[in-house]
Design an enzyme around this catalytic site. Structure first.
Site, PDB file in Angstrom:
ATOM      1  N   LYS A  22       0.833  -1.206   0.000  1.00 17.19           N
ATOM      2  CA  LYS A  22       0.000   0.000   0.000  1.00 17.19           C
ATOM      3  C   LYS A  22       0.865   1.252   0.000  1.00 17.19           C
ATOM      4  O   LYS A  22       0.641   2.173  -0.792  1.00 17.19           O
ATOM      5  CB  LYS A  22      -0.916  -0.023   1.237  1.00 17.19           C
ATOM      6  CG  LYS A  22      -1.965   1.044   1.230  1.00 17.19           C
ATOM      7  CD  LYS A  22      -2.946   0.877   2.401  1.00 17.19           C
ATOM      8  CE  LYS A  22      -3.829  -0.336   2.194  1.00 17.19           C
ATOM      9  NZ  LYS A  22      -4.620  -0.693   3.386  1.00 17.19           N
ATOM     10  N   ARG A  92      -3.507   2.891   8.375  1.00 18.05           N
ATOM     11  CA  ARG A  92      -3.766   1.592   7.732  1.00 18.05           C
ATOM     12  C   ARG A  92      -2.495   0.747   7.729  1.00 18.05           C
ATOM     13  O   ARG A  92      -1.408   1.274   7.512  1.00 18.05           O
ATOM     14  CB  ARG A  92      -4.192   1.789   6.280  1.00 18.05           C
ATOM     15  CG  ARG A  92      -5.540   2.403   6.054  1.00 18.05           C
ATOM     16  CD  ARG A  92      -5.756   2.528   4.545  1.00 18.05           C
ATOM     17  NE  ARG A  92      -7.117   2.896   4.209  1.00 18.05           N
ATOM     18  CZ  ARG A  92      -7.533   4.130   3.957  1.00 18.05           C
ATOM     19  NH1 ARG A  92      -6.678   5.138   4.031  1.00 18.05           N
ATOM     20  NH2 ARG A  92      -8.795   4.358   3.627  1.00 18.05           N
ATOM     21  N   GLY A 101      -6.071 -10.924   6.369  1.00 15.43           N
ATOM     22  CA  GLY A 101      -6.299 -11.428   7.725  1.00 15.43           C
ATOM     23  C   GLY A 101      -5.901 -10.420   8.791  1.00 15.43           C
ATOM     24  O   GLY A 101      -6.087 -10.668   9.976  1.00 15.43           O
ATOM     25  N   MET A 103      -5.310  -6.292  10.520  1.00 12.79           N
ATOM     26  CA  MET A 103      -6.174  -5.303  11.169  1.00 12.79           C
ATOM     27  C   MET A 103      -6.962  -4.447  10.175  1.00 12.79           C
ATOM     28  O   MET A 103      -6.607  -4.276   9.025  1.00 12.79           O
ATOM     29  CB  MET A 103      -5.335  -4.385  12.053  1.00 12.79           C
ATOM     30  CG  MET A 103      -4.449  -3.454  11.263  1.00 12.79           C
ATOM     31  SD  MET A 103      -3.828  -2.124  12.309  1.00 12.79           S
ATOM     32  CE  MET A 103      -5.146  -0.934  12.162  1.00 12.79           C
ATOM     33  N   ARG A 336      -3.920  -1.077  -6.219  1.00 10.26           N
ATOM     34  CA  ARG A 336      -3.099  -2.297  -6.138  1.00 10.26           C
ATOM     35  C   ARG A 336      -3.520  -3.229  -7.261  1.00 10.26           C
ATOM     36  O   ARG A 336      -4.602  -3.064  -7.819  1.00 10.26           O
ATOM     37  CB  ARG A 336      -3.278  -2.982  -4.792  1.00 10.26           C
ATOM     38  CG  ARG A 336      -4.708  -3.400  -4.535  1.00 10.26           C
ATOM     39  CD  ARG A 336      -4.865  -4.039  -3.159  1.00 10.26           C
ATOM     40  NE  ARG A 336      -6.282  -4.215  -2.850  1.00 10.26           N
ATOM     41  CZ  ARG A 336      -6.742  -4.532  -1.655  1.00 10.26           C
ATOM     42  NH1 ARG A 336      -5.910  -4.699  -0.643  1.00 10.26           N
ATOM     43  NH2 ARG A 336      -8.022  -4.694  -1.448  1.00 10.26           N
ATOM     44  N   HIS A 454      -3.477 -40.804   4.025  1.00 12.52           N
ATOM     45  CA  HIS A 454      -3.748 -41.693   2.901  1.00 12.52           C
ATOM     46  C   HIS A 454      -4.886 -41.144   2.042  1.00 12.52           C
ATOM     47  O   HIS A 454      -4.787 -41.046   0.819  1.00 12.52           O
ATOM     48  CB  HIS A 454      -4.105 -43.085   3.431  1.00 12.52           C
ATOM     49  CG  HIS A 454      -4.479 -44.055   2.344  1.00 12.52           C
ATOM     50  ND1 HIS A 454      -5.782 -44.282   1.972  1.00 12.52           N
ATOM     51  CD2 HIS A 454      -3.710 -44.802   1.529  1.00 12.52           C
ATOM     52  CE1 HIS A 454      -5.798 -45.155   0.990  1.00 12.52           C
ATOM     53  NE2 HIS A 454      -4.548 -45.508   0.707  1.00 12.52           N
ATOM     54  N   GLU A 743      14.745 -41.154  -0.861  1.00 13.25           N
ATOM     55  CA  GLU A 743      13.690 -40.797   0.093  1.00 13.25           C
ATOM     56  C   GLU A 743      14.095 -41.112   1.528  1.00 13.25           C
ATOM     57  O   GLU A 743      13.349 -40.855   2.469  1.00 13.25           O
ATOM     58  CB  GLU A 743      12.386 -41.518  -0.260  1.00 13.25           C
ATOM     59  CG  GLU A 743      12.512 -43.026  -0.321  1.00 13.25           C
ATOM     60  CD  GLU A 743      11.222 -43.707  -0.792  1.00 13.25           C
ATOM     61  OE1 GLU A 743      10.134 -43.155  -0.576  1.00 13.25           O
ATOM     62  OE2 GLU A 743      11.313 -44.816  -1.369  1.00 13.25           O
ATOM     63  N   SER A 762      15.023 -40.172  -8.216  1.00 16.89           N
ATOM     64  CA  SER A 762      13.767 -39.447  -8.060  1.00 16.89           C
ATOM     65  C   SER A 762      13.570 -39.192  -6.569  1.00 16.89           C
ATOM     66  O   SER A 762      13.515 -40.128  -5.780  1.00 16.89           O
ATOM     67  CB  SER A 762      12.614 -40.272  -8.635  1.00 16.89           C
ATOM     68  OG  SER A 762      11.404 -39.580  -8.445  1.00 16.89           O
ATOM     69  N   GLY A 764      11.838 -38.753  -3.346  1.00 12.90           N
ATOM     70  CA  GLY A 764      10.547 -39.050  -2.725  1.00 12.90           C
ATOM     71  C   GLY A 764      10.450 -38.160  -1.501  1.00 12.90           C
ATOM     72  O   GLY A 764      10.790 -38.561  -0.398  1.00 12.90           O
ATOM     73  N   THR A 765       9.983 -36.939  -1.707  1.00 12.80           N
ATOM     74  CA  THR A 765      10.075 -35.951  -0.629  1.00 12.80           C
ATOM     75  C   THR A 765       9.057 -36.177   0.478  1.00 12.80           C
ATOM     76  O   THR A 765       9.195 -35.594   1.544  1.00 12.80           O
ATOM     77  CB  THR A 765       9.957 -34.522  -1.186  1.00 12.80           C
ATOM     78  OG1 THR A 765       8.857 -34.490  -2.092  1.00 12.80           O
ATOM     79  CG2 THR A 765      11.228 -34.118  -1.889  1.00 12.80           C
ATOM     80  N   ASN A 766       8.042 -37.003   0.246  1.00 13.22           N
ATOM     81  CA  ASN A 766       7.121 -37.292   1.361  1.00 13.22           C
ATOM     82  C   ASN A 766       7.878 -38.025   2.462  1.00 13.22           C
ATOM     83  O   ASN A 766       7.945 -37.571   3.602  1.00 13.22           O
ATOM     84  CB  ASN A 766       5.961 -38.185   0.907  1.00 13.22           C
ATOM     85  CG  ASN A 766       5.056 -37.490  -0.078  1.00 13.22           C
ATOM     86  OD1 ASN A 766       5.249 -36.325  -0.379  1.00 13.22           O
ATOM     87  ND2 ASN A 766       4.069 -38.204  -0.595  1.00 13.22           N
ATOM     88  N   ASP A 767       8.456 -39.163   2.107  1.00 14.38           N
ATOM     89  CA  ASP A 767       9.188 -39.937   3.111  1.00 14.38           C
ATOM     90  C   ASP A 767      10.438 -39.199   3.564  1.00 14.38           C
ATOM     91  O   ASP A 767      10.796 -39.233   4.738  1.00 14.38           O
ATOM     92  CB  ASP A 767       9.556 -41.327   2.562  1.00 14.38           C
ATOM     93  CG  ASP A 767       8.394 -42.295   2.722  1.00 14.38           C
ATOM     94  OD1 ASP A 767       7.307 -41.837   3.136  1.00 14.38           O
ATOM     95  OD2 ASP A 767       8.558 -43.489   2.444  1.00 14.38           O
ATOM     96  N   CYS A 829       9.192 -36.886  -7.105  1.00 16.89           N
ATOM     97  CA  CYS A 829       7.872 -37.490  -7.288  1.00 16.89           C
ATOM     98  C   CYS A 829       7.054 -37.452  -6.001  1.00 16.89           C
ATOM     99  O   CYS A 829       6.059 -38.127  -5.870  1.00 16.89           O
ATOM    100  CB  CYS A 829       7.989 -38.910  -7.828  1.00 16.89           C
ATOM    101  SG  CYS A 829       8.823 -40.023  -6.696  1.00 16.89           S
ATOM    102  N   TYR A 849      13.172 -32.915 -13.814  1.00 16.16           N
ATOM    103  CA  TYR A 849      11.719 -32.923 -13.951  1.00 16.16           C
ATOM    104  C   TYR A 849      11.052 -32.933 -12.587  1.00 16.16           C
ATOM    105  O   TYR A 849      11.687 -33.268 -11.580  1.00 16.16           O
ATOM    106  CB  TYR A 849      11.247 -34.131 -14.774  1.00 16.16           C
ATOM    107  CG  TYR A 849      11.433 -35.460 -14.093  1.00 16.16           C
ATOM    108  CD1 TYR A 849      10.452 -35.982 -13.237  1.00 16.16           C
ATOM    109  CD2 TYR A 849      12.577 -36.220 -14.306  1.00 16.16           C
ATOM    110  CE1 TYR A 849      10.621 -37.202 -12.605  1.00 16.16           C
ATOM    111  CE2 TYR A 849      12.763 -37.437 -13.685  1.00 16.16           C
ATOM    112  CZ  TYR A 849      11.781 -37.920 -12.831  1.00 16.16           C
ATOM    113  OH  TYR A 849      11.950 -39.124 -12.193  1.00 16.16           O
TER     114      TYR A 849
END
Lengths: 872, 872
Positions: A22, A92, A101, A103, A336, A454, A743, A762, A764-767, A829, A849
């Site tokens: 702003k 402001r 979110g 004030m 804006r 899951h 992973e 590859s 495995g970023t979850n594990d 992946c 990739y």
């Protein structure tokens, strides 16, 4: 000495980091010579300093504020607290990124018991002046001391009752004076202090409230949702008041240079005469459309149109502007880049290119990739949604909208789906056995589990709407009832789920199908020209693979073979394999699975053409495949021709303390190499079938959960031996490669060794995230809330790659891998492959990739292009 | 071209890597001019090459072998296969480190149907010649083709029966000729080939057999147990035969320069006249002690004494020698540093220093630290053990010997112990609830779990003997029976356990207490002078702390507060805390625990004097503390005054999919900061009590499972606030610090951030190993066997720090931590702290201390000294 406070004309309008969005734009408009009320900006650095100093505004900052205030007073020819000609300001917040979110605005600051009289005299409008004052007390009390608005509303209602009127507007100046006394008394009662009569004290109080609001719970939640770092802080803008409520020649409004819903190039907005900003929102009077201004005040209208066109040209984007007309004179309060729907975002980006205003590259950067999600899933009919009331809220786990009757088990869902019913699957939590039910359901609702449970992971993979972890549900599976807040629903009731918001409705809401306009394709084509990384999809079935291709995927980055094992016609053979006690028994069961797996792969290859397909070998712990109830176990024992006790003991022996860290991934192939051999056979034979049909497929066999080079070496040897034997026997060669998931932290740390045996990596970023943090994502729900509340975590590491920890391992993995094999193909992946900020990180560390669920492919494509543009 | 084969006089006796221990020492003895039969060594590189070439001996190596053979033949004036004067050799393996698990020696190689006649003629002793030949066929068949010795023994027995004789020696030359024909026929029948009549073919066959033996299952297991890399390979020694069985003036024997059991400086050994090596072992005739030789052949005896003394002086260590006397002439066949008991090792090391032969530093390097274990635990009485027969074997989980009657539950163990009985606790597996029972039992035996299972870890900490994972046990807890191989044992039966071998005896075997001789203290004192790292102990009770001090610990590196929670008088308050639904309820329960914890700490501080005590805050998931049976749960519900269903649902809500990665460690303190506050209060108040008693204790508060700097920052703030308040109120200041475990991979990766808030780091390598590998140690048992069998793992990463993976994280952690805080104190408190090779690694990466269970403190002290010496 650091400069913490800048007049609008002093500030650098390009520096949003320092002045907030702003403040920077007010500086820009001031420099463009637009009619902007005078004012100044307190920088974000002042906010950061405020927190460093233990939530205290340093004296030097206060001095600078008053310095600037004096300069602005001088220009305005007014003075703070002046009983004749009082100077009033608005205060402001304005962070670097727009943060709804935070004030609210405080208007009319500077009014006191004395200066309000000056305002009344000056405007010849006592009612106006006292109305301003009571509004100010109300806002100030709410924002600065947290004294809820409702206290004041109650007093207003009482007064109206006493006076026998129904509308605020019917209260007279004297009524308002009376009200002000009551307001001040209330303030004193609740805070123990008098309402401040020194405008300077008011100002510093307001500035501190803005700083404080940066860390209120709403702001923290908003920042987490939008990946905004807590360290940024907010700026504060103090601006000379202009009044839209000074009579019938005054007014206030907002407008967009284009339609934010459709993107159409028309001036779009509304205004209200004789009103302050909040009245427009309050909805007591219906605002006029902006066109109407042309009829009533053509001069101001033309001036506004010209300004708005110039602003759009200057900022090269659709503008969202606030303005006020004070006694016939136009003032610009804010401009804006406007928020817009995904549909509008795409149209505007394309139009701006066509109009020659921006380049294709700039257009790509204007679209928030995550917003595309809206376009790729069915949505609720907007009209129908307006009338609906949510009954519960869970986690927005997989986007889109769904409506159907409640099914309490996967079997029930399948059966009713086959009978033509549309159902929503409601479960405490889902397990791999529920896959078929999830596939036929319109949407999935669970009581437990997070965004990476899951249910959530599978639903996103399928593009199925899912609301997860909705703790308010009380599900009784045996009685087939669902209780939400004392109301009970049965299989005959409709549920509607919004997977983008997490809202649950206990009614039927119509959905409309996904809209993919022509401009969408244009954006994708431009993105394809720019991006360096390939984008693949995680897909386990021919249907998913087809969907992924339609969305532009250039191959499959993760095909989870185990998902194929749960189908009714297969699970028996799978279970036979698992409970086999000898290699021979196991091979017999595997022989039954072979033709089915081969058929699966033929189907997936067909859908993918000659694009590469990465097939991950069996990964989950075997106990996931065995039945869990005694009844099912008894049936299985009978089917297998063994006694129940034996089966029970086998199943018991499969149980693990920490299955996530148990006997799974490549560990299975090391114990039972015959599984890897069967899967290799299916992969290669299917490829041979396709090759004979003229399609030169490129299967990539991926070994999961490798942590030591020798694990990969061992399994790869089995794979290669099997593949070579088949190809020799068939007299056909297939271009296949063997790689591994990275992973397990140790895999990244020893990637140089592992690369010796891997054709590709590859991530495995979850594990990898689970193990690097030592978090089980299935269990983290119980404490992550506390982590957000206590500001320990700002974002969910399962959604966004944790760059300093997990990311460091990824970087190490890529570097070490390529030290051994220059140019080693590396991809990702995990779920993160569809998250734009993570895609950007992947681009930065040189991945080749990213692979994500089919419905996130367009997001990843755009994010990959943006990553290249941002890196430039 | 690489030289793969060296004559003894060509080889470098210092280079054991290349020539193996045996080959190097033969070279040394040759150079010293000792009477060593001629021969040559095939290097370990040839073995490595053999495996690289796909288990084929390269032609160039074969050529070099025959070259050397020819040279040796020339010197001996004999030829391979010569019908007049045949050249015979022995073939022996010889790895870098002594490996008793490997192949046996082949003697008399070179004998054929023809050359045997030459030998007979030459020696004028046909019986001798044919006996040599039949021995050779037997050995060769066994070692080279795997044709078990028993086949041949059967034939010998049959012949003896036929001839009506009972001893081998009674068979005549003609009998032996007959036997040889039968042997050769058997060979042909079983292998399909004639017994090789070309000595060169025999030689290459034997060499290949040695190479192959490097990878037999026994050798792999042995290597894993002794941390010998598979890449080393073995050398092969080919040596001209001399004959101890050429009549009454010939003989063969072994001797040590000192007594290997006691370390006493006396020539110790035995020999047998008219015999080959194997006869000494066979036990048919009783060998004579070496002293006896003095009486029968003083000249040879004196020569041998002189040689043995020279060898000891030359190698500066006690020697284990093999010799042969051929027709009155002495030949030295081998010398090596002799194996010895821990007791002897210490005495010999001290004596050699006293004799001026070696320095203190050299003495320290001569003792295998792991061997010290023997001295620190009770052992079985050696005589009693000889008569005992094991009934089962499990994992040697915690050393020492134990004997007692069977107790099936912890409560039973406590009760019977209180009645004065000695018991052994037998459990399917142990859980934290069993702690008290484990503490009173003489030993612990479990059916499940590995060397790092709960039972094993706790037992080692207590110095209690433990045999774990003994799969043969069938335990019926409710009927209180233990079944092993169809035999049933009850509470009245004795069990004896050997925690150093894993053997289980179903009988009473007396034990003798640990022997710590005066020389032991000397070695410790020398080690203390040399080592750089401090050595601390992991101790949870005053008793453990006292024991640790006695063994030389310089503080406590890990005091697990939760172990104190299981005592009968506390568990109720702990459970109240866990099932509390509000902070107030929880604080009430914590208030009950506070005085007990404070008392614990006072006791531990007392035992530790002014040495530092590192106290780890509550770590395990809360569900570990709740009862698991319905009966106990019902009792608890009653005690807590809540209904069973409510308790059940609370307990259910505590369950986790992967507790190892669940709500534990600092995550508990973040959710319930009141727990951290109570523990801080106990730590600080106890320190104040001790300070007022004149002891200046230094508590170190350690926050577990930190993965993000902000976690530590949050918990530390709670700790500091609490501590400061108490100290202010009491008017006493205590020197306390706050640090963290580094046990989550992310903690090591972000150690620079974490160090900002940490006064010290302590590597928790148990968890760090689990997470870095993605292994749950509780579940790994099911597949690690396959890993060893398939040569994927060579050593257990839970015993020995995995230096390239986990070690890399440790190194990163230390470096990053000290980048932020130079000189940051870093230590280790995982199980690895008591493993010598891991201690060496810790020294290398610059840790300040290691901490291990009290009973391993002397081992760590010695290993820490050796690490410094090796690094020089």
């Amino acid at each position: 000495m650091t400069k913490f406070v800048y007049l609008f004309e002093e500030a650098d309008g390009k520096n949003k980091e320092l002045f907030g969005g702003k403040g920077a734009n007010l500086a820009e408009m001031t420099k463009l010579g637009l009619p902007v009320p005078e004012g100044f900006t307190i920088t974000t650095e002042a906010c950061t300093r405020y927190y460093q100093d233990g939530q205290k505004i340093a004296d030097e900052i206060i001095d600078q504020i008053f310095d600037c205030l004096e300069k602005v007073e001088k220009k305005a020819g007014k003075k703070f607290g002046d009983p004749e000609n009082p100077f009033l300001v608005s205060v402001r917040s304005g962070a670097r990124a727009s943060m709804p979110g935070m004030m609210d605005t405080i208007l009319n600051l500077g009014l006191t018991d004395i200066s309000v009289q000056g305002l009344a005299k000056l405007t010849q409008n006592p009612r106006f002046a006292y109305d301003c004052y009571r509004r100010f007390i109300q806002m100030y009390s709410d924002v600065v001391t947290g004294l809820g608005k409702s206290y004041f509303e109650d007093l207003i209602d009482k007064l109206k009752e006493k006076k026998g009127v129904t509308l605020d507007i019917e209260l007279t100046a004297d009524d308002l004076k009376e009200l002000i006394e009551e307001f001040k008394a209330l303030y004193k009662e609740k805070t123990g202090r008098e309402f401040p009569q020194d405008p300077r004290e008011q100002l510093i109080g307001a500035v501190e409230a803005v700083f404080k609001s940066w860390d209120n719970p709403r702001a923290i939640t908003y920042r987490r949702m939008h990946n905004i770092p807590g360290s940024w802080g907010t700026a504060v803008n103090v601006q000379s008041m202009v009044f839209g409520n000074m009579g019938e020649t005054s007014g206030t409004g907002v407008a967009f240079t284009r339609d934010p819903a459709t993107g159409k190039k028309v001036l779009y907005g509304e205004y209200l005469m004789n009103a302050q900003g909040e009245d427009v929102v309050a909805g007591i009077r219906t605002p006029q459309t902006i066109d109407h201004l042309k009829e009533t005040n053509e001069e101001v209208y033309n001036q506004f149109v010209e300004i708005s066109q110039n602003l759009e040209k200057y900022f090269k984007d659709m503008q969202d502007m606030e303005f006020t007309i004070e006694r016939g004179k136009l003032y610009m309060l804010q401009t804006r880049n406007g928020k817009r729907t995904a549909h509008a975002a795409i149209k505007i980006a394309c139009d701006l290119v066509e109009e020659g205003l921006i380049t294709k590259e700039e257009a790509l950067l204007k679209i928030d990739p995550t917003q595309l999600d809206e376009l790729l899933h069915p949505q609720f009919d907007a009209q129908a949604l307006k009338k609906a009331k949510p009954v519960a809220v869970g986690l927005a786990a997989s986007p889109g909208a769904a409506c159907g009757k409640i099914a309490f088990t996967a079997e029930e869902a399948v059966e009713r789906h086959n009978n033509g019913e549309e159902v929503v699957l409601v479960r405490l939590e889902t397990s791999p056995e529920d896959i078929e039910g999830m596939a036929v359901a319109k949407g999935i609702l669970t009581a437990r589990g997070g965004r990476t449970s899951h249910a959530a992971v599978v639903a996103r993979g399928m593009g199925r709407c899912c609301v997860a972890g909705c703790g308010e549900l009380i599900i009784n599976e045996s009685e087939k009832t669902l209780k939400i807040k004392d109301k009970v629903y049965t299989s005959d009731d409709f549920l509607s789920l919004d997977g983008s918001t997490g809202l649950v409705y206990a009614e039927k809401i119509d959905t409309v199908p996904a809209q993919v306009s022509g401009d969408f394709g244009k954006i994708m084509a431009w993105a394809n020209e720019v991006r360096r990384m390939k984008v693949r999809a995680n897909a386990d079935t021919p249907a998913d693979a087809k969907q992924a291709r339609e969305f532009g995927a250039e191959g499959i980055g993760l095909c989870r073979t185990e998902h194929m094992f749960f189908a009714e016609d297969r699970i028996t053979a799978v279970r036979e394999m698992i409970i086999a006690r000898t290699e021979a028994q196991r091979e017999k069961a595997l022989a039954k699975l072979l033709p089915m797996q081969r058929e699966d792969f033929v189907g997936i290859y067909e859908a993918m053409g000659e694009y590469p397909v990465t097939i991950r070998f069996l990964d989950p712990p075997l106990h996931e495949f065995v039945p869990h109830t005694e009844k099912e176990q008894k049936a299985l024992a009978k089917e297998m021709g063994i006694c129940f006790e034996e089966l029970e003991s086998i199943i018991k022996s499969l149980q693990e303390f920490n299955p996530m860290l148990g006997h799974r991934g490549c560990r299975l192939s090391i114990t039972y190499p015959e599984i890897a051999r069967m899967q290799t056979q299916a992969v290669i034979e299917a490829a041979i079938i396709r090759k004979r049909q003229g399609s030169n497929v490129k299967p990539e066999i991926m070994i999961p959960l490798v942590g030591d080079a020798k694990e990969l070496e061992y399994v790869k040897a089995e794979v290669v031996k099997t593949a070579e034997n088949i190809m020799e026997a068939e007299g056909v060669r297939v271009d296949y490669t063997v790689g591994t998931m990275i992973e397990v932290p140790r895999a990244a740390l020893t990637a140089d060794e592992i690369a010796k045996h891997a054709d590709f990596f590859s991530f495995g970023t979850n594990d990898l995230t689970q193990m690097t943090y030592g978090f089980s994502r299935d269990d983290a729900g119980s404490y992550l809330d506390d982590y957000y509340k206590k500001k320990i975590f700002e974002s969910d590491p399962f959604q966004r790659v944790d760059q300093i920890g997990v990311g460091r391992l990824m970087k190490t993995g890529v570097e070490l891998g390529r030290k051994t094999k220059p140019g080693l193909k590396c991809g990702i992946c995990g779920e993160h492959g569809g998250d734009p900020s993570s895609v950007e990180f992947c681009n930065e560390i040189g991945l080749d990739y990213v692979s994500c669920s089919p419905f996130r492919v367009p997001i990843a494509i755009l994010a990959a292009a943006q990553a290249v543009l941002k890196q430039k």
